[in-house]
Motif scaffolding. Structure first.
Motif, PDB file in Angstrom:
ATOM      1  N   LEU A  83      -6.689   1.374  -2.183  1.00 28.58           N
ATOM      2  CA  LEU A  83      -6.866   2.669  -1.521  1.00 28.58           C
ATOM      3  C   LEU A  83      -8.276   3.220  -1.674  1.00 28.58           C
ATOM      4  O   LEU A  83      -8.623   4.240  -1.093  1.00 28.58           O
TER       5      LEU A  83
ATOM      6  N   MET B 152       2.812  -1.428   3.773  1.00 31.24           N
ATOM      7  CA  MET B 152       3.819  -2.309   3.146  1.00 31.24           C
ATOM      8  C   MET B 152       4.709  -2.911   4.226  1.00 31.24           C
ATOM      9  O   MET B 152       4.992  -4.105   4.231  1.00 31.24           O
TER      10      MET B 152
ATOM     11  N   ALA C 105       5.578  -5.071  -3.948  1.00 33.89           N
ATOM     12  CA  ALA C 105       4.389  -4.211  -3.892  1.00 33.89           C
ATOM     13  C   ALA C 105       3.925  -3.972  -5.324  1.00 33.89           C
ATOM     14  O   ALA C 105       4.669  -3.406  -6.131  1.00 33.89           O
ATOM     15  N   VAL C 106       2.718  -4.438  -5.649  1.00 34.44           N
ATOM     16  CA  VAL C 106       2.234  -4.296  -7.021  1.00 34.44           C
ATOM     17  C   VAL C 106       1.063  -3.319  -7.093  1.00 34.44           C
ATOM     18  O   VAL C 106       0.140  -3.374  -6.295  1.00 34.44           O
ATOM     19  N   SER C 107       1.140  -2.421  -8.082  1.00 35.32           N
ATOM     20  CA  SER C 107       0.119  -1.372  -8.213  1.00 35.32           C
ATOM     21  C   SER C 107      -0.829  -1.641  -9.376  1.00 35.32           C
ATOM     22  O   SER C 107      -1.818  -0.939  -9.523  1.00 35.32           O
TER      23      SER C 107
ATOM     24  N   THR D 235       9.869  -2.652  -4.600  1.00 32.75           N
ATOM     25  CA  THR D 235       8.922  -1.823  -5.348  1.00 32.75           C
ATOM     26  C   THR D 235       9.407  -1.687  -6.794  1.00 32.75           C
ATOM     27  O   THR D 235      10.567  -1.943  -7.102  1.00 32.75           O
ATOM     28  N   GLY D 236       8.487  -1.251  -7.660  1.00 30.17           N
ATOM     29  CA  GLY D 236       8.793  -1.209  -9.088  1.00 30.17           C
ATOM     30  C   GLY D 236       9.375   0.106  -9.574  1.00 30.17           C
ATOM     31  O   GLY D 236       9.348   0.365 -10.782  1.00 30.17           O
ATOM     32  N   HIS D 237       9.896   0.935  -8.674  1.00 31.41           N
ATOM     33  CA  HIS D 237      10.453   2.235  -9.104  1.00 31.41           C
ATOM     34  C   HIS D 237      11.488   2.044 -10.213  1.00 31.41           C
ATOM     35  O   HIS D 237      12.386   1.215 -10.087  1.00 31.41           O
TER      36      HIS D 237
ATOM     37  N   SER E 214       5.695  -2.654 -11.693  1.00 31.35           N
ATOM     38  CA  SER E 214       5.626  -3.635 -10.602  1.00 31.35           C
ATOM     39  C   SER E 214       5.190  -5.009 -11.116  1.00 31.35           C
ATOM     40  O   SER E 214       5.681  -6.033 -10.626  1.00 31.35           O
TER      41      SER E 214
ATOM     42  N   LEU F  31       1.845  -7.826  -3.015  1.00 34.07           N
ATOM     43  CA  LEU F  31       0.975  -7.086  -2.094  1.00 34.07           C
ATOM     44  C   LEU F  31       0.311  -5.955  -2.861  1.00 34.07           C
ATOM     45  O   LEU F  31       0.990  -5.153  -3.504  1.00 34.07           O
ATOM     46  N   TYR F  32      -1.024  -5.906  -2.793  1.00 33.88           N
ATOM     47  CA  TYR F  32      -1.743  -4.770  -3.378  1.00 33.88           C
ATOM     48  C   TYR F  32      -2.508  -4.052  -2.279  1.00 33.88           C
ATOM     49  O   TYR F  32      -3.228  -4.685  -1.500  1.00 33.88           O
ATOM     50  N   ILE F  33      -2.352  -2.741  -2.217  1.00 35.91           N
ATOM     51  CA  ILE F  33      -3.090  -1.940  -1.240  1.00 35.91           C
ATOM     52  C   ILE F  33      -4.219  -1.240  -1.986  1.00 35.91           C
ATOM     53  O   ILE F  33      -3.968  -0.392  -2.852  1.00 35.91           O
TER      54      ILE F  33
ATOM     55  N   LYS G 225       0.812   4.003   2.509  1.00 29.81           N
ATOM     56  CA  LYS G 225       1.418   2.901   1.744  1.00 29.81           C
ATOM     57  C   LYS G 225       2.692   2.401   2.442  1.00 29.81           C
ATOM     58  O   LYS G 225       2.888   1.201   2.596  1.00 29.81           O
TER      59      LYS G 225
HETATM   60  P1  AMP Z   1       4.147   5.124  -7.633  1.00 31.81           P
HETATM   61  O1  AMP Z   1       4.441   5.836  -6.356  1.00 31.81           O
HETATM   62  O2  AMP Z   1       2.690   5.066  -7.940  1.00 31.81           O
HETATM   63  O3  AMP Z   1       5.021   5.528  -8.777  1.00 31.81           O
HETATM   64  O4  AMP Z   1       4.528   3.602  -7.350  1.00 31.81           O
HETATM   65  C1  AMP Z   1       5.830   3.215  -7.056  1.00 31.81           C
HETATM   66  C2  AMP Z   1       5.821   1.756  -6.632  1.00 31.81           C
HETATM   67  O5  AMP Z   1       5.081   1.617  -5.419  1.00 31.81           O
HETATM   68  C3  AMP Z   1       5.147   0.796  -7.615  1.00 31.81           C
HETATM   69  O6  AMP Z   1       6.038   0.368  -8.596  1.00 31.81           O
HETATM   70  C4  AMP Z   1       4.716  -0.312  -6.706  1.00 31.81           C
HETATM   71  O7  AMP Z   1       5.802  -1.180  -6.433  1.00 31.81           O
HETATM   72  C5  AMP Z   1       4.344   0.407  -5.415  1.00 31.81           C
HETATM   73  N1  AMP Z   1       2.892   0.730  -5.333  1.00 31.81           N
HETATM   74  C6  AMP Z   1       2.265   1.842  -5.768  1.00 31.81           C
HETATM   75  N2  AMP Z   1       0.949   1.800  -5.501  1.00 31.81           N
HETATM   76  C7  AMP Z   1       0.714   0.640  -4.851  1.00 31.81           C
HETATM   77  C8  AMP Z   1      -0.445  -0.007  -4.298  1.00 31.81           C
HETATM   78  N3  AMP Z   1      -1.644   0.584  -4.331  1.00 31.81           N
HETATM   79  N4  AMP Z   1      -0.303  -1.218  -3.723  1.00 31.81           N
HETATM   80  C9  AMP Z   1       0.925  -1.804  -3.653  1.00 31.81           C
HETATM   81  N5  AMP Z   1       2.045  -1.250  -4.150  1.00 31.81           N
HETATM   82  C10 AMP Z   1       1.957  -0.055  -4.744  1.00 31.81           C
END
Ligand code: AMP
Ligand code: FES
Ligand code: ZN
Ligand code: ZN
Length: 315
Positions: free
Chosen positions: A81, A149, A53-55, A163-165, A60, A77-79, A145
């Protein structure tokens, strides 16, 4: 500062490991550590298909690149929003991802799910209509999300969702859950969340032991251009305050965040939260989308869109 391995100029000094490394050795270290965590936590194998999942952020995008370099079968995968309208936050995020792909001629594929196009409303609109998000749509966003996902992973035949956490994210969540003694959440926080029911993807966080500054340094060294800004709705979020507190402790005592997180994982493995995990209600498939849910015969995601449609037609 000199590289511990070759003596050239170091690009990073990791005080918690007493380890300074040059550009080349740093990239090698990130790759080797990622591989080590994937094995240690039994995340996935090279025979399995991974959906990352890439943001558009550093973590990510860096994760996607490292997994590709390590020869895993991985797509993105990009969502979308719909945050910030035309040329706003969501559009800029997608722009960074496309730019990343353009510079890397690989076989990797990107799935893009546009919320407004597929479900009829942006996250801002959905939160406003359901009033679930009150001023901020973050809880609606988390729910959406997670569902999307899982749906894309399942429909695309992926074995696992990554995910990139990073460590800063995980330590902040752990801090919040501990402050409120959310035993149920603590029981489910881990580098790997197995697919608890048919139709749910296994979820993994291969970067959970890297500090934010380490993934940022990797992105910089590899020339990954990412979106620096946080989501505009994240301003004032408690997780950001927890990150500030933990970083202050880390500054005075390097290794604090890692100790906090790894100590928790050890306690969890020893069964400290076992009772809490067992008290979860049984999962059943949602009658509308088929995704397993603990919320009766209709999942929270389908209920949300039903409310959005109903409120919109009554306006
Ligand atoms: P965050 O909750 O924004 O810290 O994001 C944590 C992880 O969720 C990121 O490292 C991505 O792997 C994934 N992620 C966040 N936003 C998106 C998005 N819009 N689409 C896809 N993956 C997402
Ligand atoms: Fe979901 Fe900000 S990314 S509300
Ligand atoms: Zn070196
Ligand atoms: Zn459903």
């Amino acid at each position: 500062m000199r590289c511990k391995k070759c003596g050239r100029a170091a690009v990073i000094n990791m005080r918690q490991y007493k380890l300074a490394l040059c550009e080349t050795h740093y990239v090698g270290w990130i790759q080797a550590q990622t591989e080590r965590y994937i094995h240690e936590y039994q995340m996935f194998s090279r025979d399995e298909r991974v959906l990352v999942a890439v943001s558009g952020g550093k973590d990510s995008l860096a994760l996607w690149e490292v997994l590709l370099d390590l020869q895993y079968q991985v797509d993105g995968l990009y969502i979308d929003l719909g945050i910030g309208g035309d040329a706003g936050y969501s559009d800029q995020s997608l722009g960074k991802i496309r730019q990343f792909l353009a510079g890397r001629p690989t076989a990797a594929r990107l799935h893009v799910i546009d919320l407004e196009e597929e479900y009829g409303a942006t996250i801002t609109e959905a939160a406003r209509l359901t009033r679930r998000g009150k001023a901020k749509p973050c809880s609606v966003c988390g729910l959406i999300k997670r569902h999307v996902m899982n749906r894309v992973a399942r429909q695309g035949g992926y074995d696992v969702l990554a995910t990139g956490h990073n460590l800063d994210d995980e330590a902040a969540v752990l801090f919040g859950n501990t402050m409120q003694w959310q035993i149920g959440y603590l029981a489910r926080q881990a580098p790997v969340l197995p697919a608890s029911a048919e139709g749910l993807a296994r979820k993994v966080k291969p970067f959970c032991r890297f500090h934010e500054r380490e993934t940022a340094a990797y992105a910089l060294v590899r020339g990954i251009d990412y979106l620096y800004e946080e989501c505009p709705y994240a301003v004032g979020a408690s997780s950001i305050r927890y990150k500030i507190v933990l970083s202050e402790m880390e500054r005075n005592s390097p290794g604090t965040k890692l100790q906090f997180y790894l100590g928790f994982l050890r306690a969890r493995k020893a069964g400290a939260f076992e009772g809490a995990a067992e008290t979860r209600p049984e999962m059943r498939p949602c009658r509308m989308c088929g995704q397993p849910t603990t919320a009766g015969d209709q999942c929270a995601f389908c209920r949300l869109w039903e409310t959005v449609d109903a409120r919109r037609s009554s306006q």
